[in-house]
Scaffold this active site. Structure first.
Site, PDB file in Angstrom:
ATOM      1  N   GLU A 208       0.681  -1.388  -0.109  1.00 52.79           N
ATOM      2  CA  GLU A 208      -0.090   0.180   0.121  1.00 52.79           C
ATOM      3  C   GLU A 208       0.875   1.414  -0.115  1.00 52.79           C
ATOM      4  OE1 GLU A 208      -3.225   0.062   2.862  1.00 52.79           O
ATOM      5  OE2 GLU A 208      -4.285  -1.482   1.643  1.00 52.79           O
ATOM      6  N   GLU A 406      -5.478  -8.481  -0.380  1.00 52.51           N
ATOM      7  CA  GLU A 406      -6.352  -8.307   0.927  1.00 52.51           C
ATOM      8  C   GLU A 406      -7.697  -7.928   0.513  1.00 52.51           C
ATOM      9  OE1 GLU A 406      -4.981  -5.225   3.730  1.00 52.51           O
ATOM     10  OE2 GLU A 406      -2.866  -5.815   3.669  1.00 52.51           O
TER      11      GLU A 406
END
Ligand code: NOJ
Length: 500
Positions: A208, A406
């Site tokens: 991320e 995720e």
């Protein structure tokens, strides 16, 4: 529900609408319809392709604890979590899930779930307590033991090299604002891949980028349900635009350098790629024009991250928008940044925007005040993103292997007096997201696997220990683990390789 309830009682319980309480004439027409209507077909099973990898995900700082054991150095998260006022419930992750000592039990939990793959992260400051220099043998040994336990349980390890726990020693020398950090990351990646790739065949590089750079070094101010909410991550700085753009560049440079380092030091055939939270635009209405608009928007919204990694250049719009604050870079760096990867992992939680076509390419639609969200204030609900994120990744950049690295949600889970945790909202979330993911695989989008976030409740960064994202409930006082109903749901989906 006990059997001596009358039809009227049941009607009351469900609000009268769904069961019973029909009038005589409605009942009559229903019977007639039964006579003439053909039986509906059996429900179709939404099956995933053979070999689809089902997994769960965690990260080091969120579960390991043992922050001063076996020579581990401090990370920016140790410092941040111990700064008064930074974590909502005043907690920290000094102990967290005590996974460092209980990893064998946690591997058993995964085996019971039937997962085939586990995405976890390596704590950089365990392996290099000062971020660089001499590796700490006791640090890497923990991951050797974990990987051996996983393989024994028939679970494939997918380590992530960077999940936000930058060694504090590197932060003190400028952190991600310094290109030296990008180089140090490549050295660390080279060492870890050299040590572990005899047993781990797949590595996620960086987790991320937007969270690291934008949320960690600027923060986000937003309004949720009429209240102001500030979202921050460590190190919790508020940098000006120019610095932020340069830092963005340094993190994608670290990505490229680490890919090269892994190629040089890992066993042949080792695969790697980032795990990014692709900002995804979802077409509000599915028409060719709006789908095009979603492509344009998605490409621009990711210009500083996946777009430059996959295209080897910053878009004209990005450079024009950043203007005098544009990052400084060389052609050589762009080549490094776009070093070919084997797969792209995407963390998919919510759409960044719904869009429609406009003369400027796209028009983002503001989220309605009443747009539903999951427990986390940022977590607007839009399950279609699970179709559009991989679909757009593929149509924009022809990505050959995609992982959902995720997906999951926080919820207000509680253990009932009977000792069970019934998390209806998580099951709703899972079924809907996987339904949309199935649409993508059925259309041939090459999604190779799905990692649920998270195996168990853990330290949810600035929310502390109260925002629970696990399939398994954790009592942080006793460290007891209780699988929730959603764990049974996922176990069934894995067993059938289908949405259930
Ligand atoms: C993404 C992050 O990678 C993970 O660490 C975090 O817990 C989840 N989002 C939920 O917020």
């Amino acid at each position: 529900m006990s059997s001596n309830l009358t039809r009227r009682d049941v009607g009351k319980i469900v609000g009268g609408a769904a069961l019973g309480m029909t009038t005589a004439s409605q009942a009559g027409s229903a019977e007639m319809a039964e006579e003439t209507q053909p039986e509906p077909a059996q429900p179709t099973t939404a099956k995933f392709p053979d070999g689809f990898r089902w997994g769960v995900a965690t990260s080091a700082y969120q579960i390991e604890g043992a922050v001063t054991e076996d020579g581990r150095g401090a990370s920016i998260w140790d410092v941040y979590a111990h700064t008064p006022g930074k974590i909502k419930d005043g907690s920290n992750a000094d102990v967290a899930n005590d996974h460092y000592h209980r990893y064998r039990d946690d591997v058993r939990l995964m085996r019971d779930l039937g997962v085939k793959a586990y995405r976890f992260s390596i704590a950089w400051p365990r392996v290099f307590p000062d971020g660089r220099g001499q590796p700490n043998a006791r640090g890497i040994d923990f991951y050797n033991r974990l990987i051996d336990a996983l393989l024994e349980a028939g679970i494939e390890p997918f380590p992530t090299l960077y999940h936000w726990d930058l060694p504090q020693a590197l932060q003190d020398r400028g952190g991600w604002l310094s290109r030296d950090t990008s180089k140090a990351f490549a050295d660390y990646a080279s060492y870890v891949a050299g040590q572990l790739s005899d047993r781990a065949n797949n590595f996620f590089t960086i987790n991320e980028f937007f969270s690291i750079v934008d949320i960690g070094h600027r923060g986000i101010d937003t309004v949720v349900d009429g209240a102001k909410v500030r979202i921050e991550l460590a190190p919790g700085l508020r940098l000006p635009n120019g610095s932020l753009n340069q830092m963005r560049h340094n993190t994608v440079l670290a990505q490229g350098l680490s890919v090269q380092a892994i190629r040089a030091s890992a066993r042949a055939g080792t695969k790697c790629g980032p795990a990014d939270n692709l900002s995804t635009a979802v077409p509000a209405i599915e028409t060719p024009e709006n789908i095009k608009a979603a492509e344009i928007a998605t490409r621009e919204m990711n210009a500083g991250y996946l777009t430059v990694m996959l295209e080897g250049k910053y878009t004209d719009t990005y450079l024009a928008n950043t203007g005098k604050d544009a990052p400084k870079f060389t052609d050589e760096e762009l080549k490094i940044i776009s070093s070919p990867v084997d797969f792209i992992g995407i963390n998919v939680y919510r759409p960044s925007a719904y869009v429609v076509a406009s003369e400027h390419g796209f028009r983002p639609i503001p989220f309605n005040k009443s747009h539903p969200h999951m427990q986390s204030s940022w977590h607007l609900l839009g399950p279609e993103v699970m179709y559009w994120a991989p679909r757009l990744l593929h149509s924009l950049w022809k990505t050959k292997e995609i992982y959902i690295s995720e997906n999951g949600c926080g919820a207000s889970d509680e253990v009932s007096a009977g000792g069970i945790v019934d998390d209806s909202d998580r099951i709703m979330f899972l079924r809907n997201h996987l339904g949309h993911l199935h649409r993508a695989t059925a259309e041939g989008v090459p999604v190779k696997g799905y990692f649920h976030w998270s195996l168990m409740d853990n330290f949810e960064w600035s929310d502390g220990l109260v925002n629970r994202f696990g399939l398994v409930y954790v009592d942080f006082k006793t460290q007891s683990r209780t699988p929730k109903l959603s764990a049974a749901w996922l176990r069934e989906a894995i067993a059938k390789n289908a949405v259930v």
